[in-house]
Design a protein around this motif. Structure first.
Motif, short mmCIF file in Angstrom:
data_model
loop_
_atom_site.label_atom_id
_atom_site.label_comp_id
_atom_site.label_asym_id
_atom_site.label_seq_id
_atom_site.Cartn_x
_atom_site.Cartn_y
_atom_site.Cartn_z
N VAL A 61 -54.19 39.53 -18.22
CA VAL A 61 -55.62 39.26 -17.46
C VAL A 61 -55.98 40.56 -16.78
N MET A 62 -57.28 41.01 -17.52
CA MET A 62 -57.78 42.09 -17.20
C MET A 62 -59.00 42.30 -16.22
N ILE A 134 -60.67 28.16 -20.67
CA ILE A 134 -60.11 29.12 -21.73
C ILE A 134 -58.90 28.39 -22.10
N PHE A 135 -57.88 27.92 -21.19
CA PHE A 135 -56.67 27.43 -21.64
C PHE A 135 -56.74 26.11 -22.47
N LYS A 136 -57.68 25.02 -21.98
CA LYS A 136 -57.83 23.97 -22.70
C LYS A 136 -58.24 24.06 -24.44
N ARG A 137 -58.99 25.13 -24.42
CA ARG A 137 -59.47 25.60 -25.77
C ARG A 137 -58.38 26.62 -26.25
N ARG A 138 -57.34 26.87 -25.84
CA ARG A 138 -56.36 27.64 -26.48
C ARG A 138 -56.48 28.97 -26.78
N VAL A 139 -57.29 29.43 -25.94
CA VAL A 139 -57.84 30.94 -25.99
C VAL A 139 -56.58 31.72 -25.56
N GLY A 141 -54.13 35.65 -25.69
CA GLY A 141 -53.94 37.06 -26.63
C GLY A 141 -55.09 38.03 -26.05
N ALA A 142 -55.66 38.66 -27.01
CA ALA A 142 -56.47 39.61 -26.79
C ALA A 142 -57.85 39.12 -26.57
N TYR A 143 -58.11 38.12 -26.97
CA TYR A 143 -59.35 37.13 -26.59
C TYR A 143 -59.22 36.84 -25.20
N THR A 148 -61.58 37.84 -19.70
CA THR A 148 -61.49 38.09 -18.16
C THR A 148 -62.14 39.47 -18.00
N GLN A 149 -61.89 40.46 -18.77
CA GLN A 149 -62.63 41.68 -18.35
C GLN A 149 -64.06 41.60 -18.48
N ALA A 150 -64.64 40.83 -19.55
CA ALA A 150 -66.20 40.67 -19.61
C ALA A 150 -66.72 40.13 -18.17
N LEU A 151 -65.99 39.19 -17.69
CA LEU A 151 -66.44 38.63 -16.41
C LEU A 151 -66.77 39.56 -15.33
N ALA A 152 -65.59 40.54 -15.11
CA ALA A 152 -65.37 41.35 -14.27
C ALA A 152 -66.79 42.37 -14.40
N VAL A 153 -67.31 42.64 -15.58
CA VAL A 153 -68.40 43.67 -15.72
C VAL A 153 -69.54 42.70 -15.58
#
Length: 358
Positions: A61-62, A134-139, A141-143, A148-153
């Motif tokens: 988680v970034m 995210i998790f229900k769609r089984r996302v 790894g790198a995705y 999560t990093q995009a959300l921070a940005v």
């Protein structure tokens, strides 16, 4: 050593850390160093959550800066309103429109109880919605890391762009009191340190309980064999979601306590670079161990302070070099030093001692 005693070792370690933070540190450190240690404790709370999600759950988680910011801005808004007094509005809002009323979403933060509730509720709601999607769609790894990093940005950009409501890039500052206690009083600042250190110890106790619980076993099983966990009748998405929400709350509490300690909250404390800073501390300390994230966060915080004092222009490179050396030499982080030392001792023990112990 019996299995029962081994299971209690982490609790002994937590007690030792509590004594070091709550008894030894206030007795030997100056007010400045104690304030710095309080900041490291805030980062350590975020790190404990990352250790749960990444170290045990295998989810990199970034974007923990988002949840750090939720707690920080909730606390910052309350302290800002407390500083201007009843009926007043923050100075940065007056600069843009002296006659503008206080925005409606600011008004509830005059209440301390509402603020404390939001420090917990806001990350729970945001993490639940985001994690469910995210998790229900089984996302994974790198995705997952990129999302999560995009959300921070995105959140940092939003706050920078809404300067009339959030203070923009300069953030919230100019606080004078913390729930009625004057920030200029050294005794009050020591009280804030005590609260922060106690919260860190509380986060470690929560993590320890989760690690040894049925949920902790399911989290590790989900990390190692997600399909097998699903075959056994459990939903891996729910397991991941719980860990994600718990980590978000820890990050929010750390952010909330960071504001009275640092005296400011700005977007740069929550953007992608800040989130990577948290990850670096966890990796340095050892993400899989209970104490690894805490050790890493404290080490990175101390390194940042000491190196920046001595080499203001080069400290970031030195800290990066130190991070690279440690991660190459110690893939398990600082926390693996104990097990490596024990293994080295076992190799040099005389053969007859090995036979006796066997």
């Amino acid at each position: 050593m019996t299995t029962r005693l081994k299971s209690l070792l982490p609790l002994v370690g937590i007690a030792a850390l509590a004594i070091a933070l709550l008894v030894v540190a206030p007795a030997v450190l100056s007010d400045l160093r104690l304030n710095n240690l309080a900041k490291y404790c805030c980062w350590a709370m975020v790190a404990v959550g990352i250790g749960l999600v990444w170290g045990r759950g295998g989810m990199l988680v970034m974007g923990q800066g988002v949840f750090f910011a939720l707690g920080a801005y909730a606390m910052g808004m309350h302290m800002q309103l407390e500083s201007v007094g009843e009926g007043g509005i923050p100075t940065f809002m007056i600069l843009y429109d002296p006659l503008a009323p206080l925005p409606a979403f600011w008004e509830p933060f005059r209440s301390g109880a509402f603020t404390i509730a939001m420090i917990v509720v806001a990350p729970v709601v945001v993490a639940s919605v985001l994690g469910f999607a995210i998790f229900k769609r089984r996302v994974k790894g790198a995705y997952f890391a990129i999302l999560t990093q995009a959300l921070a940005v995105a959140l940092a950009t939003l706050i920078s762009g809404t300067i009339k409501y959030t203070g923009g890039d300069t953030g919230l500052s100019g606080f004078t009191s913390f729930f009625g206690y004057t920030l200029d009083d050294p005794l009050n600042r020591r009280l804030i340190f005590t609260i922060t250190a106690s919260l860190l110890v509380g986060c470690l106790v929560v993590a320890w309980q989760l690690y040894r619980s049925r949920f902790g076993e399911l989290l590790v099983a989900t990390r190692d064999a997600e399909e097998r966990v699903r075959f056994l009748g459990y939903d891996p998405a729910n397991v991941k979601l719980v860990a994600f929400v718990v980590a978000a709350v820890m990050a929010s509490i750390g952010g909330a306590m960071f504001v009275p300690i640092a005296g400011i909250m700005a977007p740069k404390s929550m953007d992608a670079a800040a989130s990577i800073f948290f990850i670096a501390g966890v990796a340095l300390g050892g993400r899989a161990a209970l104490f690894g994230p805490v050790l890493g966060a404290l080490a990175v915080g101390y390194g940042q302070s000491t190196l920046s004092e001595r080499w203001p222009g080069a400290w970031i490179y030195l800290l990066g070099l130190l991070f690279i050396v440690v991660t190459i030499a110690l893939p398990g982080g600082i926390a693996s030093l104990g097990s490596r030392g024990a293994a080295a001792l076992a190799r040099v023990r005389p053969p007859h001692r090995k036979a006796e112990s066997a």
